[in-house]
Design a protein around this motif. Structure first.
Motif, PDB file in Angstrom:
ATOM      1  N   ASN A 338      33.799  40.046  37.196  1.00 48.47           N
ATOM      2  CA  ASN A 338      35.202  39.788  36.929  1.00 48.47           C
ATOM      3  C   ASN A 338      35.548  40.897  35.951  1.00 48.47           C
ATOM      4  O   ASN A 338      36.571  41.575  35.693  1.00 48.47           O
ATOM      5  N   ASN A 342      37.816  44.334  36.840  1.00 49.12           N
ATOM      6  CA  ASN A 342      39.120  44.353  36.164  1.00 49.12           C
ATOM      7  C   ASN A 342      39.257  46.098  35.798  1.00 49.12           C
ATOM      8  O   ASN A 342      40.236  46.575  35.970  1.00 49.12           O
ATOM      9  N   ARG A 345      39.770  47.856  39.029  1.00 48.56           N
ATOM     10  CA  ARG A 345      41.161  47.615  39.352  1.00 48.56           C
ATOM     11  C   ARG A 345      42.154  48.302  38.225  1.00 48.56           C
ATOM     12  O   ARG A 345      43.150  48.955  38.888  1.00 48.56           O
ATOM     13  N   GLY A 400      40.942  35.831  36.375  1.00 48.26           N
ATOM     14  CA  GLY A 400      39.595  36.397  36.168  1.00 48.26           C
ATOM     15  C   GLY A 400      39.079  36.124  34.569  1.00 48.26           C
ATOM     16  O   GLY A 400      37.841  35.723  34.467  1.00 48.26           O
TER      17      GLY A 400
HETATM   18 MG   LIG Z   1      40.678  40.266  36.678  1.00 46.95          MG
END
Ligand SMILES: [Mg+2]
Ligand SMILES: Nc1ncnc2c1ncn2[C@@H]1O[C@H](COP(=O)(O)OP(=O)(O)OP(=O)(O)O)[C@@H](O)[C@H]1O
Length: 441
Positions: A338, A342, A345, A400
């Motif tokens: 997670n 992140n 992303r 997340g």
């Molecule tokens: Mg996330």
């Protein structure tokens, strides 16, 4: 005035003991003074009786005037019918010959005198002593009875402080336990060593903790069940949409893709919800194993490598030490994934993502550092809230970091997010877990 129970007890008990001590001191002072007065009287009485029994003649006929020490008793002998004393150890002192039999007080030569008068047929004997000398003697003796109290009082205050502190140790421990209660830590309070008066209080809190744990568990189960139930129809929906795509006319393809995207987003939301509900569930000891964090870090990097390459992201595990924790491997893997997802992303194409694995003060620490935009400082404290998203331009369910937090808490660790302070913008996301130092048999 005193808000803490400890100060109230120390002050109340200390004052009580001090007042009792002072009253006791005053009464022994007074008793000692009276006792000393009685002793001095007894001495005068005995001297008078001895003189009546024949010692009166022993007083010199003409003693030197003023030769006697001021503190001494004065002895005077009168013969019946005579106006001047037959004998006197201090001829300048003219005691009242007609003073009442026994003890009396008179002012002679400007001073107060205590006089003992013993009348007999052959003579009258008077023994006199200055009242000021008697008071001085009485006070000096009585004052000596006071010093133990003045020495003991500070010691009593110290003892009261220590006793109260000792009695409240368990109460302080209880206070710390109550403070530590939160949704992630719902342990009943221990009653051992706590004063029995607090039993009803502890039992009520323990009942409340039990009810709270039950309702949190019911809520978690509901979310897990709902997510599970929704997953099957949603997967079917996704399959049908996939099959349908071929039959959608070109002019509707764009809108159809949006529809599929929506289905996919709902799918990942439900997956995240399920993961969160699982991470929140009480952990069963049997499932816990020794987990190698270095393996997890490497596997996570390998997982995201294809998408990172595609986006020109430079991702790498920088310094990796050997560190093991006791946990369920998939939990820890999910938490690290997670954080890394992140970073992937939210970091723009061409950025850099570094992973570190360190050991600090008995804790294993995984750090994910990116060169993304970072997060506004005022929003940082909220990133662990469920469904909170600081950046709405990029898709995500906002769960997340809640999952990472639940996993960290599950194993006695913690997670933190901060903006980089070494120049470039970006986030430093850290998860710490207690080290498992020894391989167990
Ligand atoms: Mg996330
Ligand atoms: N490395 C990061 N850089 C910038 N912003 C971040 C970073 N990590 C998290 N955030 C911000 O914190 C928010 C919460 O993150 P979280 O991982 O909980 O949810 P999400 O990524 O939106 O959804 P998902 O459940 O799919 O992970 C994100 O929406 C994002 O705005």
């Amino acid at each position: 005035m005193f808000k803490s129970l400890r100060s109230q007890l120390v002050v109340a008990l200390g004052l009580l003991v001090s007042i009792i001590g002072l009253l006791q001191g005053l009464s022994s002072y007074q008793l000692c003074k009276n006792g000393m007065g009685a002793l001095l009287d007894l001495r005068m009485e005995q001297v008078g009786q001895r003189m009546r029994d024949g010692y009166a003649e022993g007083i010199p006929e003409t003693p030197l005037r003023g030769s006697q020490d001021a503190r001494d008793i004065v002895l005077v002998v009168w013969k019946p019918g005579q106006d001047t004393p037959f004998r006197s150890t201090e001829p300048s002192l003219l005691l009242p010959q007609n003073a009442p039999q026994g003890f009396s007080t008179s002012a002679v030569n400007g001073e107060e005198w205590r006089i003992y008068t013993l009348r007999g047929p052959a003579m009258t004997i008077q023994i006199a002593q200055r009242l000021s000398v008697r008071r001085e003697l009485e006070e000096a003796t009585a004052t000596r009875t006071l010093w133990p109290i003045f020495v003991l009082l500070p010691l009593v205050w110290i003892a009261v402080g220590l006793v109260v502190r000792r009695s409240l140790v368990d109460l302080n421990r209880l206070g710390r336990e109550v403070q530590a209660i939160d949704a992630g830590h719902l342990q009943p309070l221990r009653t051992a060593g706590v004063p029995t008066e607090l039993d009803p209080f502890i039992h009520s809190i323990n009942h409340m903790i039990e009810r709270l744990a039950r309702s949190i568990e019911a809520e978690r189960k509901f979310i897990a069940d709902a997510a599970h139930e929704l997953r099957t129809p949603l997967t079917a929906l996704q399959l049908q949409a996939d099959n349908l795509q071929r039959d959608i006319v070109a002019s509707n393809q764009e809108r159809f893709c949006e529809l599929r995207g929506g289905i996919a987003r709902s799918g990942s939301l439900i997956t995240q919800l399920l993961r969160l509900a699982r991470a929140d569930a009480p952990v069963s000891g049997a499932a816990i194993e020794r987990v190698d964090l270095a393996d997890i870090v490497r596997a996570t990097v390998a997982d995201v490598l294809p998408i990172a390459l595609q986006r020109g992201l430079d991702i790498g595990a920088e310094s990796i030490v050997s560190a093991h924790v006791r946990a369920i491997e998939t939990d820890v893997g999910m938490a690290v994934r997670n954080l890394v997802s992140n970073a992937v992303r939210y970091t723009p194409d061409g950025g850099t993502i570094d992973l570190y694995l360190r050991v600090e003060a008995g804790m294993a620490c995984i750090e994910v550092v990116d060169t993304g935009p970072g997060i506004a400082e005022d929003l940082l404290p909220r990133v662990f809230d469920r469904f909170f998203r600081a950046n709405r331009d990029i898709e995500g369910s906002g769960l997340g970091l809640s999952i990472v937090k639940a996993v960290a808490q599950r194993y006695g660790g913690a997670v933190a997010l901060r903006n980089r302070s070494d120049g470039p913008s970006g986030i430093v996301a850290t998860i710490t877990l207690p080290l498992d130092p020894e391989p167990r048999s």
